[in-house]
Design a protein around this motif. Structure first.
Motif, PDB file in Angstrom:
ATOM      1  N   VAL A 149       0.830  -1.203   0.000  1.00 48.01           N
ATOM      2  CA  VAL A 149       0.000   0.000   0.000  1.00 48.01           C
ATOM      3  C   VAL A 149       0.866   1.255   0.000  1.00 48.01           C
ATOM      4  CG1 VAL A 149      -1.830  -1.201   1.250  1.00 48.01           C
ATOM      5  CG2 VAL A 149      -0.148   0.142   2.524  1.00 48.01           C
ATOM      6  N   SER A 150       0.233   2.339  -0.386  1.00 45.75           N
ATOM      7  CA  SER A 150       0.849   3.663  -0.290  1.00 45.75           C
ATOM      8  C   SER A 150      -0.122   4.551   0.453  1.00 45.75           C
ATOM      9  CB  SER A 150       1.149   4.222  -1.679  1.00 45.75           C
ATOM     10  OG  SER A 150       1.600   5.567  -1.595  1.00 45.75           O
ATOM     11  N   ALA A 151       0.318   5.114   1.569  1.00 43.26           N
ATOM     12  CA  ALA A 151      -0.582   5.952   2.367  1.00 43.26           C
ATOM     13  C   ALA A 151       0.222   6.896   3.239  1.00 43.26           C
ATOM     14  CB  ALA A 151      -1.483   5.079   3.238  1.00 43.26           C
ATOM     15  N   PHE A 152      -0.155   8.165   3.201  1.00 41.45           N
ATOM     16  CA  PHE A 152       0.454   9.170   4.083  1.00 41.45           C
ATOM     17  C   PHE A 152      -0.588  10.237   4.353  1.00 41.45           C
ATOM     18  CE2 PHE A 152       3.020  12.943   5.057  1.00 41.45           C
ATOM     19  CZ  PHE A 152       3.801  12.425   6.070  1.00 41.45           C
ATOM     20  N   PRO A 153      -0.918  10.510   5.621  1.00 35.70           N
ATOM     21  CA  PRO A 153      -0.350   9.915   6.845  1.00 35.70           C
ATOM     22  C   PRO A 153      -0.625   8.409   6.941  1.00 35.70           C
ATOM     23  CG  PRO A 153      -1.687  11.871   7.319  1.00 35.70           C
ATOM     24  CD  PRO A 153      -1.963  11.486   5.908  1.00 35.70           C
ATOM     25  N   ASP A 154       0.071   7.772   7.907  1.00 35.74           N
ATOM     26  CA  ASP A 154      -0.068   6.342   8.101  1.00 35.74           C
ATOM     27  C   ASP A 154      -1.532   5.962   8.283  1.00 35.74           C
ATOM     28  OD1 ASP A 154       2.627   6.001   7.889  1.00 35.74           O
ATOM     29  OD2 ASP A 154       2.995   6.030  10.050  1.00 35.74           O
ATOM     30  N   PRO A 155      -1.962   4.866   7.652  1.00 37.86           N
ATOM     31  CA  PRO A 155      -3.380   4.507   7.668  1.00 37.86           C
ATOM     32  C   PRO A 155      -3.790   3.665   8.870  1.00 37.86           C
ATOM     33  CG  PRO A 155      -2.198   3.012   6.256  1.00 37.86           C
ATOM     34  CD  PRO A 155      -1.176   3.997   6.772  1.00 37.86           C
ATOM     35  N   PHE A 156      -5.102   3.547   9.022  1.00 34.75           N
ATOM     36  CA  PHE A 156      -5.715   2.662  10.009  1.00 34.75           C
ATOM     37  C   PHE A 156      -6.184   1.420   9.251  1.00 34.75           C
ATOM     38  CE2 PHE A 156      -9.531   1.287  12.427  1.00 34.75           C
ATOM     39  CZ  PHE A 156      -8.906   0.982  13.626  1.00 34.75           C
ATOM     40  N   ILE A 157      -5.828   0.236   9.737  1.00 36.70           N
ATOM     41  CA  ILE A 157      -6.084  -1.023   9.027  1.00 36.70           C
ATOM     42  C   ILE A 157      -7.095  -1.874   9.782  1.00 36.70           C
ATOM     43  CG2 ILE A 157      -5.030  -3.074   8.013  1.00 36.70           C
ATOM     44  CD1 ILE A 157      -3.878  -0.522   6.862  1.00 36.70           C
ATOM     45  N   VAL A 158      -8.076  -2.420   9.063  1.00 36.13           N
ATOM     46  CA  VAL A 158      -9.024  -3.373   9.639  1.00 36.13           C
ATOM     47  C   VAL A 158      -9.197  -4.535   8.663  1.00 36.13           C
ATOM     48  CG1 VAL A 158     -11.334  -3.781  10.548  1.00 36.13           C
ATOM     49  CG2 VAL A 158     -10.268  -1.543  10.847  1.00 36.13           C
ATOM     50  N   TRP A 159      -9.118  -5.771   9.179  1.00 43.19           N
ATOM     51  CA  TRP A 159      -9.316  -6.978   8.380  1.00 43.19           C
ATOM     52  C   TRP A 159     -10.689  -7.591   8.694  1.00 43.19           C
ATOM     53  CZ3 TRP A 159      -6.114  -8.848   4.601  1.00 43.19           C
ATOM     54  CH2 TRP A 159      -4.822  -8.309   4.543  1.00 43.19           C
ATOM     55  N   TYR A 160     -11.277  -8.228   7.677  1.00 42.21           N
ATOM     56  CA  TYR A 160     -12.596  -8.849   7.832  1.00 42.21           C
ATOM     57  C   TYR A 160     -12.586 -10.248   7.202  1.00 42.21           C
ATOM     58  CZ  TYR A 160     -14.078  -3.968   8.466  1.00 42.21           C
ATOM     59  OH  TYR A 160     -14.204  -2.668   8.902  1.00 42.21           O
ATOM     60  N   LYS A 161     -13.447 -11.109   7.719  1.00 43.71           N
ATOM     61  CA  LYS A 161     -13.717 -12.414   7.096  1.00 43.71           C
ATOM     62  C   LYS A 161     -15.207 -12.516   6.854  1.00 43.71           C
ATOM     63  CE  LYS A 161     -13.536 -17.435   7.677  1.00 43.71           C
ATOM     64  NZ  LYS A 161     -14.979 -17.693   7.570  1.00 43.71           N
ATOM     65  N   ASP A 162     -15.571 -12.677   5.596  1.00 39.86           N
ATOM     66  CA  ASP A 162     -16.981 -12.755   5.216  1.00 39.86           C
ATOM     67  C   ASP A 162     -17.786 -11.615   5.830  1.00 39.86           C
ATOM     68  OD1 ASP A 162     -16.454 -15.094   3.765  1.00 39.86           O
ATOM     69  OD2 ASP A 162     -16.744 -16.356   5.526  1.00 39.86           O
ATOM     70  N   GLY A 163     -17.186 -10.422   5.836  1.00 40.07           N
ATOM     71  CA  GLY A 163     -17.862  -9.220   6.320  1.00 40.07           C
ATOM     72  C   GLY A 163     -17.778  -8.980   7.816  1.00 40.07           C
ATOM     73  N   LYS A 164     -17.206  -9.901   8.563  1.00 33.85           N
ATOM     74  CA  LYS A 164     -17.109  -9.748  10.015  1.00 33.85           C
ATOM     75  C   LYS A 164     -15.698  -9.334  10.404  1.00 33.85           C
ATOM     76  CE  LYS A 164     -17.843 -12.218  14.380  1.00 33.85           C
ATOM     77  NZ  LYS A 164     -18.220 -13.511  15.010  1.00 33.85           N
ATOM     78  N   GLU A 165     -15.597  -8.281  11.229  1.00 35.91           N
ATOM     79  CA  GLU A 165     -14.288  -7.761  11.621  1.00 35.91           C
ATOM     80  C   GLU A 165     -13.493  -8.791  12.420  1.00 35.91           C
ATOM     81  OE1 GLU A 165     -12.313  -4.124  14.289  1.00 35.91           O
ATOM     82  OE2 GLU A 165     -14.387  -3.968  13.573  1.00 35.91           O
ATOM     83  N   LEU A 166     -12.214  -8.888  12.130  1.00 37.59           N
ATOM     84  CA  LEU A 166     -11.314  -9.801  12.828  1.00 37.59           C
ATOM     85  C   LEU A 166     -10.452  -9.020  13.804  1.00 37.59           C
ATOM     86  CD1 LEU A 166     -10.100 -11.918   9.771  1.00 37.59           C
ATOM     87  CD2 LEU A 166     -11.924 -12.482  11.377  1.00 37.59           C
ATOM     88  N   LYS A 167     -10.404  -9.474  15.028  1.00 38.84           N
ATOM     89  CA  LYS A 167      -9.605  -8.818  16.055  1.00 38.84           C
ATOM     90  C   LYS A 167      -8.191  -9.397  16.062  1.00 38.84           C
ATOM     91  CE  LYS A 167     -13.040  -6.313  17.595  1.00 38.84           C
ATOM     92  NZ  LYS A 167     -13.059  -4.842  17.381  1.00 38.84           N
ATOM     93  N   ASP A 168      -7.229  -8.521  16.234  1.00 34.46           N
ATOM     94  CA  ASP A 168      -5.835  -8.946  16.325  1.00 34.46           C
ATOM     95  C   ASP A 168      -5.661  -9.782  17.595  1.00 34.46           C
ATOM     96  OD1 ASP A 168      -3.132  -9.136  15.787  1.00 34.46           O
ATOM     97  OD2 ASP A 168      -2.648  -7.276  16.803  1.00 34.46           O
ATOM     98  N   GLY A 169      -5.162 -10.999  17.456  1.00 37.72           N
ATOM     99  CA  GLY A 169      -5.010 -11.871  18.621  1.00 37.72           C
ATOM    100  C   GLY A 169      -4.308 -13.159  18.242  1.00 37.72           C
ATOM    101  N   PRO A 170      -4.449 -14.198  19.059  1.00 38.99           N
ATOM    102  CA  PRO A 170      -3.741 -15.463  18.799  1.00 38.99           C
ATOM    103  C   PRO A 170      -4.121 -16.126  17.477  1.00 38.99           C
ATOM    104  CG  PRO A 170      -4.566 -15.380  21.056  1.00 38.99           C
ATOM    105  CD  PRO A 170      -5.181 -14.226  20.346  1.00 38.99           C
ATOM    106  N   LYS A 171      -5.391 -16.040  17.090  1.00 34.94           N
ATOM    107  CA  LYS A 171      -5.851 -16.687  15.860  1.00 34.94           C
ATOM    108  C   LYS A 171      -5.521 -15.856  14.630  1.00 34.94           C
ATOM    109  CE  LYS A 171      -8.168 -19.453  13.117  1.00 34.94           C
ATOM    110  NZ  LYS A 171      -7.674 -20.788  12.733  1.00 34.94           N
ATOM    111  N   TYR A 172      -5.852 -14.571  14.688  1.00 32.43           N
ATOM    112  CA  TYR A 172      -5.616 -13.664  13.565  1.00 32.43           C
ATOM    113  C   TYR A 172      -4.597 -12.613  13.995  1.00 32.43           C
ATOM    114  CZ  TYR A 172     -10.025 -15.757  12.096  1.00 32.43           C
ATOM    115  OH  TYR A 172     -11.007 -16.646  11.766  1.00 32.43           O
TER     116      TYR A 172
END
Length: 231
Positions: A70-93
């Motif tokens: 990616v190219s982004a400035f200022p630094d971006p905010f990132i969110v990942w999803y699986k089948d439309g559901k937000e994934l939380k950063d943790g042991p699994k993801y």
């Protein structure tokens, strides 16, 4: 009365006339100027995806990694999803930021339920963009629960059922006393998404024996056995 300054510990002094020290100082200054120049040259604006996400294959029990540049400035905010559901950063993801230009998601301890469409949203104060890809899960063929031993009377219908799994879906075969069963109107089997059923109508004494269900895909094979007695 002023006190004499204590001498620095051994190895903590620099001789500015030393050619190696001068060369190191020049490299540090050049690196700083290059970093400052790169930062100043970056234009503020909405994020852009320079390298798209790609589909990946996840083998059961292992990990998979989705990444994009990616190219982004200022630094971006990132969110990942699986089948439309937000994934939380943790042991699994696990959210991964390998350097300023790459963002990634690591999916650990792969299971069949990890199959699906994954997407990432990248945004900063100037806008946002997104991308998506699929994780394809491969699971070795397995007989999760084999058929039960049973006894049946002549003339009745015998049903042997086994629970199966695998991705890609496994090929299935039924055998009697080590030989493939040839299907007809009286003896036949059905294959579902998670099970297979062998049906024997109007059971005969010759139907007694050792039955086997066998499953196979490109990742492995499995089988299970059951004894059928006709009374």
């Amino acid at each position: 009365m002023s006190k004499a300054k204590a001498a620095p510990p051994p190895g903590c002094t620099l001789n500015i006339n030393d050619p190696q020290v001068q060369e190191a100082a020049i490299r540090i200054q050049a690196s700083y100027r290059g970093h400052r120049s790169r930062k100043e040259l970056r234009e503020k604006g909405p994020p852009k995806i320079l390298q798209e996400l790609k589909d990946v294959v996840l083998v059961e029990g292992s990990a998979a990694k989705l990444e994009c540049r990616v190219s982004a400035f200022p630094d971006p905010f990132i969110v990942w999803y699986k089948d439309g559901k937000e994934l939380k950063d943790g042991p699994k993801y696990r959210y991964v930021f390998e350097d300023p230009d790459f963002v990634a998601l690591v999916v650990r301890d792969g299971v069949l339920a990890d199959l699906g469409k994954y997407s990432v949203t990248i945004k900063n104060p100037f806008g946002q963009t997104s991308g998506s890809a699929c994780i394809l899960v491969e699971v070795p063929a397995k007989v999760s629960k084999g058929p039960d031993n049973l006894k049946a009377k002549r003339g009745t219908t015998v049903v042997l059922k086994a629970e199966i799994s695998g991705e890609p879906p496994p090929d299935v075969a039924w055998l009697k006393d080590g030989d493939d069963i040839e299907e007809d109107d009286r003896v036949f089997f059905d294959i579902g998404d998670t099970n297979t059923i062998l049906t024997i109508k109007n059971a005969k004494l010759s139907d007694a024996g050792k039955y086997e269900v066998f499953v196979e895909n490109n990742l492995g094979t499995d089988q299970s056995f059951a004894r059928v007695d006709i009374l």
